[in-house]
Scaffold this active site. Structure first.
Site, PDB file in Angstrom:
ATOM      1  N   HIS A   1      48.895  33.964  90.339  1.00 47.83           N
ATOM      2  CA  HIS A   1      47.731  34.710  90.878  1.00 47.83           C
ATOM      3  C   HIS A   1      48.193  35.307  92.199  1.00 47.83           C
ATOM      4  CE1 HIS A   1      44.639  32.180  88.433  1.00 47.83           C
ATOM      5  NE2 HIS A   1      44.904  33.332  87.830  1.00 47.83           N
TER       6      HIS A   1
ATOM      7  N   GLU B   1      47.338  34.540  96.038  1.00 51.79           N
ATOM      8  CA  GLU B   1      47.519  33.182  96.567  1.00 51.79           C
ATOM      9  C   GLU B   1      48.848  33.101  97.317  1.00 51.79           C
ATOM     10  OE1 GLU B   1      44.770  31.757  92.804  1.00 51.79           O
ATOM     11  OE2 GLU B   1      46.771  30.912  92.964  1.00 51.79           O
TER      12      GLU B   1
ATOM     13  N   ARG C   1      44.065  39.533  92.116  1.00 48.75           N
ATOM     14  CA  ARG C   1      44.458  38.231  91.519  1.00 48.75           C
ATOM     15  C   ARG C   1      45.238  38.388  90.209  1.00 48.75           C
ATOM     16  NH1 ARG C   1      41.596  33.104  90.022  1.00 48.75           N
ATOM     17  NH2 ARG C   1      41.402  32.970  87.753  1.00 48.75           N
TER      18      ARG C   1
ATOM     19  N   HIS D   1      49.266  27.050  92.284  1.00 51.08           N
ATOM     20  CA  HIS D   1      48.207  27.976  92.684  1.00 51.08           C
ATOM     21  C   HIS D   1      47.691  27.556  94.058  1.00 51.08           C
ATOM     22  CE1 HIS D   1      47.134  29.676  88.560  1.00 51.08           C
ATOM     23  NE2 HIS D   1      47.970  28.727  88.253  1.00 51.08           N
TER      24      HIS D   1
ATOM     25  N   GLU E   1      46.801  23.100  93.159  1.00 53.02           N
ATOM     26  CA  GLU E   1      45.987  24.030  93.952  1.00 53.02           C
ATOM     27  C   GLU E   1      46.237  23.649  95.410  1.00 53.02           C
ATOM     28  OE1 GLU E   1      44.146  26.548  93.195  1.00 53.02           O
ATOM     29  OE2 GLU E   1      43.790  26.396  91.043  1.00 53.02           O
TER      30      GLU E   1
END
Lengths: 93, 310
Positions: B70, B73, B128, B197, B271
């Site tokens: 993405h 990020e 994204r 991510h 994440e």
């Protein structure tokens, strides 16, 4: 280039399924151009959403009218983006 | 451009070209350890580069790490650059890492979505998705973490090309995804797959497309606990862990659901941090601490994989 002047990122923490539903209903309104950074998951989990300036007033009014509390996580998105660009250029120099 | 990877600034964000140049420098400085593999081309025909860290041998058991799928990020691509340098710096003096590389190769794809990344640096910082055009729609791009052939098109992705979680016209429609699929299938000996991510400080394992626990759920949960403990030990960053479905929400067509179903048991998604204040706009001064703490978790997973090859 897309600019984000006046855009804010709001953090909403729905405390009930009803509040979660209020947020999810907003998610379906494409005209608001909302950008969910953290999608609605469930009560107690934060939802982060970037709200473009034109939608900000109505978005906040809708939350307040439904008793959904929120906080402002990022006051001005463009300011942070500008910061980043300045940093990038500085380091390149 | 910096003369060497020792003078490269790891505490700032970089452009796509600077990251690609960094890769070439790292390879040139360490020809016996690092090589660069082009696994395909993006929609806009940018090369998809993977760094291979290997002490030799052929088709050895391997760990795959990717960042930046993405594109907005940014802390993930920046962490990937830091990981690459860390592996080189520590590959002899860090006993754990040295032992990992004695038995396994490490593949690191730092910019997994170069078209999207370039777009965030020129047109839209908040982009994204990929940059593929969709017939019948004015909207651009597919969510590359909904485009994999694992529960593809099910609940937890959107069929609307204008949505941020649009799954695409068919599984592996995105060349950025197909390139990894082909690489994983042709290599055939990848034992751990970690897709990174940001943000929200989570360590996740399959499944995302169904509530049904994976057969190895207990083991993956235990590994996650060890990895999160190691991560938090550095700066106290608070992580949660669990399956994608139960920890965040239903997500279909996601990377690690597919890799797990390919038989890569140790499949995880990170994440990374935002410290609750910056989201995708994490200040550059937090890149290095973020990479440092994440590296401890990555090493935990890689060491466990080394000791539990299957």
């Amino acid at each position: 280039t897309e600019t984000f002047v006046g855009h804010q990122v709001l953090r909403i923490t729905p405390t009930s399924d009803e509040e979660l539903q209020v947020v999810q209903e907003l998610q379906d309104l494409e005209e608001l151009q909302l950008d969910f950074w953290l999608e609605p998951r469930g009560p107690g989990y934060p939802v982060d959403v970037r709200v473009p300036f034109p939608s900000l007033q109505s978005f906040k009014a809708h939350l307040e009218a439904n008793g959904v509390s929120y906080s402002i996580m990022i006051e001005d998105v463009q300011a942070l983006v500008d910061n980043e660009q300045t940093e990038l250029l500085r380091s390149r120099r | 451009l910096p003369l060497s990877t020792n003078t490269f600034d790891y505490a700032t964000y970089h452009t796509l070209d600077e990251i690609y140049s960094f890769m070439d420098l790292l390879v040139a400085e360490n020809p016996n350890l690092v090589s660069k593999v082009e696994i395909g081309r993006s929609t806009e025909n940018r090369p998809l580069y993977v760094l291979k860290f290997s002490k030799g041998g052929t088709n050895r058991p391997a760990v795959w790490i990717d960042t930046g799928i993405h594109s907005r990020e940014w802390v993930t691509q920046a962490s990937g650059v830091w990981f690459a340098k860390k592996i080189v710096v520590d590959h002899e003096n860090d006993e754990g890492l040295a032992s990992i590389l004695d038995q396994m190769d490490i593949f690191l794809e730092i910019v997994t979505n170069p078209d999207g990344f370039a777009f965030t640096q020129t047109q839209n910082r908040m982009w994204r998705k990929t940059r593929s055009k969709q017939s019948g729609s004015v909207c651009i791009g597919v969510d590359p973490n909904r485009n994999w052939d694992a529960g593809f098109g099910g609940p937890g992705a959107s069929r609307n090309p204008c949505s941020e979680t649009y799954h695409g016209p068919y599984a592996n429609s995105e060349p950025e995804v197909k390139a990894i699929v082909d690489f994983v299938k042709s290599h055939g000996n990848i034992k751990a797959f970690i897709s990174i991510h940001s943000y929200s400080q989570l360590l996740l394992y399959p499944y995302g497309y169904t509530r049904t626990p994976v057969p190895d759920q207990k083991e993956l949960h235990q590994i996650s606990e060890k990895a999160v403990t190691a991560l938090s030990s550095l700066y106290g960053t608070n992580y949660k862990y669990g399956s994608i479905f139960t920890t965040i929400y239903q997500a279909s067509g996601s990377t690690v659901d597919w890799t797990y179903n390919q038989g890569i048991k140790y499949s995880f998604t990170f994440e990374l941090r935002d410290t609750g204040r910056y989201g995708f706009l994490l200040p550059a001064k937090q890149i290095v601490p973020t990479a440092q703490e994440t590296w401890l978790a990555l090493k935990t997973i890689m060491l466990y994989t080394r000791d539990h090859l299957y």
